[in-house]
Enzyme design. Structure first.
Site, short mmCIF file in Angstrom:
data_model
loop_
_atom_site.label_atom_id
_atom_site.label_comp_id
_atom_site.label_asym_id
_atom_site.label_seq_id
_atom_site.Cartn_x
_atom_site.Cartn_y
_atom_site.Cartn_z
N GLU A 46 9.68 -0.12 -23.32
CA GLU A 46 8.79 -0.15 -24.37
C GLU A 46 9.22 0.91 -25.34
O GLU A 46 9.34 2.04 -25.00
CB GLU A 46 7.56 0.26 -23.60
CG GLU A 46 6.92 -0.55 -22.84
CD GLU A 46 5.52 0.09 -22.17
OE1 GLU A 46 4.87 0.93 -22.65
OE2 GLU A 46 5.16 -0.80 -21.10
N ASP A 89 -3.32 8.00 -26.32
CA ASP A 89 -2.08 8.80 -25.74
C ASP A 89 -2.60 10.37 -25.61
O ASP A 89 -3.35 10.82 -26.30
CB ASP A 89 -0.94 8.91 -27.00
CG ASP A 89 -0.19 7.62 -26.88
OD1 ASP A 89 0.30 7.10 -25.89
OD2 ASP A 89 -0.33 6.71 -28.12
#
Ligand SMILES: Cc1ncc(COP(=O)(O)O)c(C=O)c1O
Lengths: 233, 386
Positions: free
Chosen positions: A34, A45
């Site tokens: 990824e 995140d």
């Protein structure tokens, strides 16, 4: 066979370091990559990936990310996904994105839930790019059923309630949801909070594979090769 | 499509949040039908917050500008701004849903203070995210939140303003989704938040319409409000949206000038983009990275805007303009000295727009939404006036 995926922030710590890591991932049999395209407001995140993204954004632009991702595609033999946020693709133009990034296998957008996915999914699938759906510990039965029906090659099961980099654990209800999703044409991949060999073994009792993000990004600052070797027994 | 205003809005959030947004939507529907809950809210709005707020004919200012100017006095509300309308509403909604913990973001601190106030009143645990830069320039509000028993978490990442505070609140919410209500402070964020906040702020417009009709037997020619996220503006506009003769003006912060990075005029200079859960006008660079923005007023210092305003801009129903920092300061001084009312710097933008375009409004009747009072801005002004 439990699949191992690695998440790398594009061009972190720099272009050369990133491409070297891609090469190592290829050499040591990582199943899929990824590549994270940095966004200024990465709400899904945790600190590590956010910081890495901010550093990269000081030095690189979208054209550089496209270039490096193309290069990564040449180096890496497994499946290749891009993970980013809706505005990066929306602003680029979804059709234009699907054209320029036509060589990737799938797109993962952290802030695009199933119900907002159509406008992205259609132009991408014309170019053979899969759109990756998320399942979560909060997903309800009817949502799981829909996912099982509509998913492409990959269902991204977000293992924890939280951001990347949290602590990995699975409660019984979550295990049941993973179990339910399995067994169709797609793989159920667990992500968020998985850091080491032990987490992988634990996760692979339930899922078809894992993706390691925060720990991999941290390892980019040290000995990435040793880190990769430590993941497989 | 559900959750959209024309092409704007939506629910661009982590999949984890979707069930919570659905739960919120259901609860909000039930709330609107629940007589007891609505009565409870109205009682608090009246006896605790101080509604209805007056519609005040500002004679001195009117004479000076040759405009018939009414001020909708949201600055007189408890805790100092219109934000309390929304926080009282959402806190009762949160209680209704059985949530025990409240989180919120704040820029100017007004929403933080209003959230801490409502949470204290209802005995709920309260955590407020505030950017480091805003914590410095809105110190009195930082202190007030703490005195009210809220935990304030200072955000030292990103822009260190409202945008970063929202990012952190979203991260907290996704971790604590089962126990926590995210009490969002403007008509921004994923659906149903823009709808909920607009509903709770619509009381401003309802009152203003009734008051102006009773005071001068006719509708105003224009209504002006400042736009950060856009909650006070949609609150007052909603009372007049159907009155086609009433011109509506939303005023964004022009900051130091209309170069990217120096202002926060998302509708004036942005293009559609996706941030904080919605598709709306957004200040961003060519790559889709969200821009840094600037305004002298912390409450307007935001690169995005509520989706309903994007829709109202495209449809032409509302005209959006800018007021620069120095023009807002001038308006601030003028209202303070002519009327004895010290307005919030946010509200000063609405006034500043009226003053700089005074020829266009000559002899007209105009309502300006005075969204808050200026006490919180004293640390900023200290550097300028003293
Ligand atoms: C007094 C005042 N007015 C206006 C605003 C801007 O918010 P909105 O655009 O949602 O009304 C704020 C925000 O903090 C405020 O404190």
């Amino acid at each position: 066979m439990c699949r191992l995926g690695i998440y790398l922030v594009c061009n972190y710590p720099d272009r050369e370091g990133f491409l070297r890591a891609v090469e190592l991932c290829n050499r040591y049999g990582v199943d899929f990559l990824e590549i994270g395209l940095p966004f200024s407001d990465p709400t899904a995140d945790g600190d590590v990936i956010e910081k890495a993204s901010m550093e990269v954004l000081k030095r690189y632009r979208m054209a550089d990310f496209l270039d490096s991702t193309k290069q990564a595609r040449r180096i890496f033999n497994g499946r290749l996904y891009i993970m980013t946020y809706a505005n990066i693709v929306f602003s680029y133009g979804i059709d234009r994105f699907a054209g320029d990034f036509g060589f990737i296998d799938g797109l993962i957008l952290a802030d695009v839930p199933y119900r907002e996915s159509n406008r992205f999914k259609k132009p991408l699938s014309k170019k053979g790019i899969g759109f990756v759906y998320f399942a979560t510990p909060e997903s309800r039965q009817e949502e799981l059923e829909r996912l099982k029906r509509d998913a492409n090659d990959f269902i991204y099961f977000v293992s924890i309630r939280g951001t990347t980099g949290g602590e990995f654990r699975l409660d019984d209800e979550t295990k049941r949801k993973i179990e339910f999703l399995k067994g169709a044409k797609h793989k159920v991949i667990l992500g968020f909070g998985i850091r080491n060999k032990q987490d992988i073994e634990n996760a692979c009792r339930y899922a078809d594979g894992v993706v390691i993000g925060t720990a991999a990004v941290e390892a980019m600052r040290g000995d990435f090769e040793t880190f990769l070797l430590s993941l497989r027994g | 499509m559900k959750g959209y205003y024309g092409q704007y809005g939506g629910q661009f959030v982590a999949e984890t949040l979707i069930p919570a947004l659905d739960e919120l939507e259901e609860a909000f529907k039930a709330f609107k039908k629940n007589k007891a809950a609505k009565e409870e809210l109205n009682r608090y709005l009246k006896d605790y917050a101080g509604r209805p707020t007056p519609l005040y004919l500002a004679k001195n200012l009117s004479n000076q500008l040759n405009i018939n100017i009414y001020l909708k006095r949201e600055d007189l509300l408890h805790s100092g701004a219109h934000k309390i309308n929304n926080t009282l509403g959402q806190i009762i909604l949160a209680k209704f849903m059985g949530k025990k913990r409240i989180i919120a973001e704040t820029g100017a601190g007004q929403h933080g203070v209003a959230t801490a106030t409502a949470a204290a009143l209802m005995g709920l645990e309260c955590v407020i995210y505030m950017g480091e830069k805003d914590a410095e320039r809105q110190r009195p509000n930082l202190l007030r939140m703490k005195l009210l028993g809220a935990e304030v978490r200072i955000v030292k990442k990103g822009s260190r303003t409202l945008k970063s505070a929202i990012n952190e609140a979203l991260r907290d919410w996704v971790k604590n989704i089962r126990t926590t209500h995210y009490l969002i402070g403007s008509v921004v964020g994923p659906y149903p938040f823009p709808q909920i906040v607009a509903y709770f702020q619509s009381v401003i417009g309802r009152e203003a319409r009734k008051q102006i009709l009773s005071k001068q037997k006719s509708l105003p020619d224009a209504v002006i409000a400042c736009v950060g996220g856009g909650s006070n503006a949609i609150g007052i506009f909603s009372g007049f949206l159907k009155d086609k003769t009433v011109k509506l003006y939303g005023v964004e912060a022009g900051g130091e000038g209309l170069e990217l990075g120096k202002h926060s005029a998302a509708l004036t200079k942005g293009r559609p983009g996706i941030m904080h859960g919605a598709l709306s006008y957004l200040l961003q660079d060519d790559d889709g990275q969200v821009s840094l923005v600037h305004s002298i007023s912390a409450g307007l210092d935001y690169p995005g805007v509520g989706p309903v305003h994007s829709f109202l801009k495209d449809s032409g129903r509302v005209k959006y303009g800018v007021c620069f920092d120095d023009e807002a300061l001038e308006a601030f001084k003028m209202l303070s000295q002519l009327e004895g009312i010290i307005p919030a710097l946010e509200s000063s933008h609405a006034l500043g727009y009226l003053i700089k375009n005074k020829e266009d409004f000559a002899r007209k009747t105009v309502i300006v939404n005075l969204s808050g009072r200026g006490d919180k801005d004293l640390p900023i002004l200290e550097g300028i006036y003293v």
